[in-house]
Scaffold this active site. Structure first.
Site, PDB file in Angstrom:
ATOM      1  N   ILE A  52       5.466  49.482   3.072  1.00  0.00           N
ATOM      2  CA  ILE A  52       6.230  48.276   3.365  1.00  0.00           C
ATOM      3  C   ILE A  52       7.727  48.513   3.197  1.00  0.00           C
ATOM      4  CG2 ILE A  52       6.695  45.920   2.534  1.00  0.00           C
ATOM      5  CD1 ILE A  52       3.655  45.744   1.953  1.00  0.00           C
ATOM      6  N   GLU A  85      -9.204  58.958 -18.811  1.00  0.00           N
ATOM      7  CA  GLU A  85     -10.391  58.551 -19.547  1.00  0.00           C
ATOM      8  C   GLU A  85     -10.014  58.541 -21.037  1.00  0.00           C
ATOM      9  OE1 GLU A  85     -13.162  57.336 -18.665  1.00  0.00           O
ATOM     10  OE2 GLU A  85     -14.062  58.330 -16.917  1.00  0.00           O
TER      11      GLU A  85
END
Length: 369
Positions: A338, A364
């Site tokens: 954009i 994680e």
């Protein structure tokens, strides 16, 4: 019936943390990324919010509030809205503290928890991710072998946050290799323990302001009492799932900020006599970004709601985390698109969010709720 109408307390947490993120974190986001560091005063002020100490019972010197997974997700989303690196730094101790609170022995709780209830930030770390291309939490190569009154830990870890600054880290290792999640345990290991070697700070694509390190364990001996949960051990999958929910919330917060930035730009950027947001291609991209952010939040909140009620939530947490990783990449990539060519320039925050978003596929055990 499942309801996500926020309580007055949750609304207060949301507003308080968002105010801190907007005033203290977001203005320094780019500077911290460029300098690979976070000002101590920001972490100190963030610690004063009491997000971790607030869920620790009074008997362990905490504020005595009930641990709420949903409330934790609300707070983490707002922190990540401000900046992901600072949010991860501020909440890195949560893995050790909440793991002990949730599954530790009484002695472990008395030993560990009071340290996170003081006025000053207390660094603590967690070591889960391993430097192998086929890394899987259920098949860790780091092992912990019982030897009488001790466990001997051997293995390598990477992406260990705050390892050099921490006194203790929670190390995840296989005690019964081949048994999957049931064969993994956690150990409270002082960083100064013989056999623990913290390497040089890692140079990462994203989260550059967060200090992460490789850590090697070579014949590292720790007392059997350092095993989380004592002789009974811990429920590793439950801990992993709580961490995955936290990561999903962080992805939502950062992606929401990218969405808002893109939306505002599209309404203000004039091209050929009209805002670019009035063009269907741009408008549809922004609409899809908004849909994905909200969908991910609801996935995470559903799993958190189940966790708070002691229902099985592991599958829902895995779905939320995996969906969040894809969502963050999509939203931040659309943000770059954009912006056009300007989206690739370092002065624009979307390139920073895009780099950070790529990490969610590998993160994680960084934080926990």
């Amino acid at each position: 019936m499942v309801s996500f109408e926020l309580s007055d307390e949750q609304k207060m947490v949301q507003e308080t943390v968002n105010s801190f993120a907007a005033d203290q974190m977001e203005p320094l986001m780019r500077e911290c990324d460029e300098q690979n560091s976070i000002p101590e005063e920001v972490i100190s002020k963030g610690w004063e919010l009491g997000l971790l100490g607030g869920c620790i019972p009074e008997e362990y010197e905490g504020f005595g509030e009930e641990l709420s997974t949903v409330t934790g997700l609300i707070a983490l989303e707002e922190l990540a809205w401000g900046d992901l690196s600072m949010a991860l730094h501020l909440m890195a101790p949560s893995v050790l503290a909440i793991s002990v609170l949730d599954q530790g022995t009484e002695e472990q709780k008395k030993q560990i928890l009071p340290a996170f209830c003081g006025e000053e930030f207390k660094a603590a770390s967690s070591a889960l991710v391993e430097p192998y291309y086929n890394f899987c939490p259920s098949a860790l190569r780091t092992t912990a072998v019982n030897d009488g009154d001790e466990y001997v830990i051997n293995g390598k870890k990477c992406l260990v946050p705050l390892a050099q600054e921490s006194e203790n880290m929670l190390v995840f290792a296989a005690t019964a290799p081949g048994m999957g999640f049931a064969g993994v345990d956690a150990f409270i290991v002082p960083v100064s323990t013989k056999g623990v070697k913290v390497g040089e700070r890692e140079k990462n694509m994203g989260i550059k302001a967060l200090a992460t390190y490789p850590v090697t364990f070579k014949d590292c001996r720790v007392p059997a009492t350092s095993r989380l949960g004592g002789e009974a051990g811990c429920d590793f999958l439950r801990l992993l799932s709580r961490s995955r929910l936290a990561l999903a919330a962080l992805a939502v917060g950062m992606s929401r900020r990218a969405l808002e930035h893109s939306r505002d730009y599209a309404t203000q950027r004039i091209a050929f006599g009209e805002p670019i947001g009035s063009r269907q291609a741009i408008a549809f991209m922004i609409a899809e970004m908004a849909i994905e952010v909200d969908a991910t939040r609801l996935l995470a909140w559903e799993a958190a709601w189940r966790c708070d009620r002691n229902f099985d939530f592991e599958k829902e947490a895995a779905l939320a985390k995996n969906y969040a990783a894809d969502m963050a990449m999509m939203v931040c990539d659309r943000g770059v698109q954009i912006m056009g060519g300007h989206g690739y320039v370092r002065d624009n925050p979307v390139e920073l969010w895009f780099r950070n978003a790529r990490g969610f596929a590998a993160f994680e055990g960084f934080v926990m709720v």
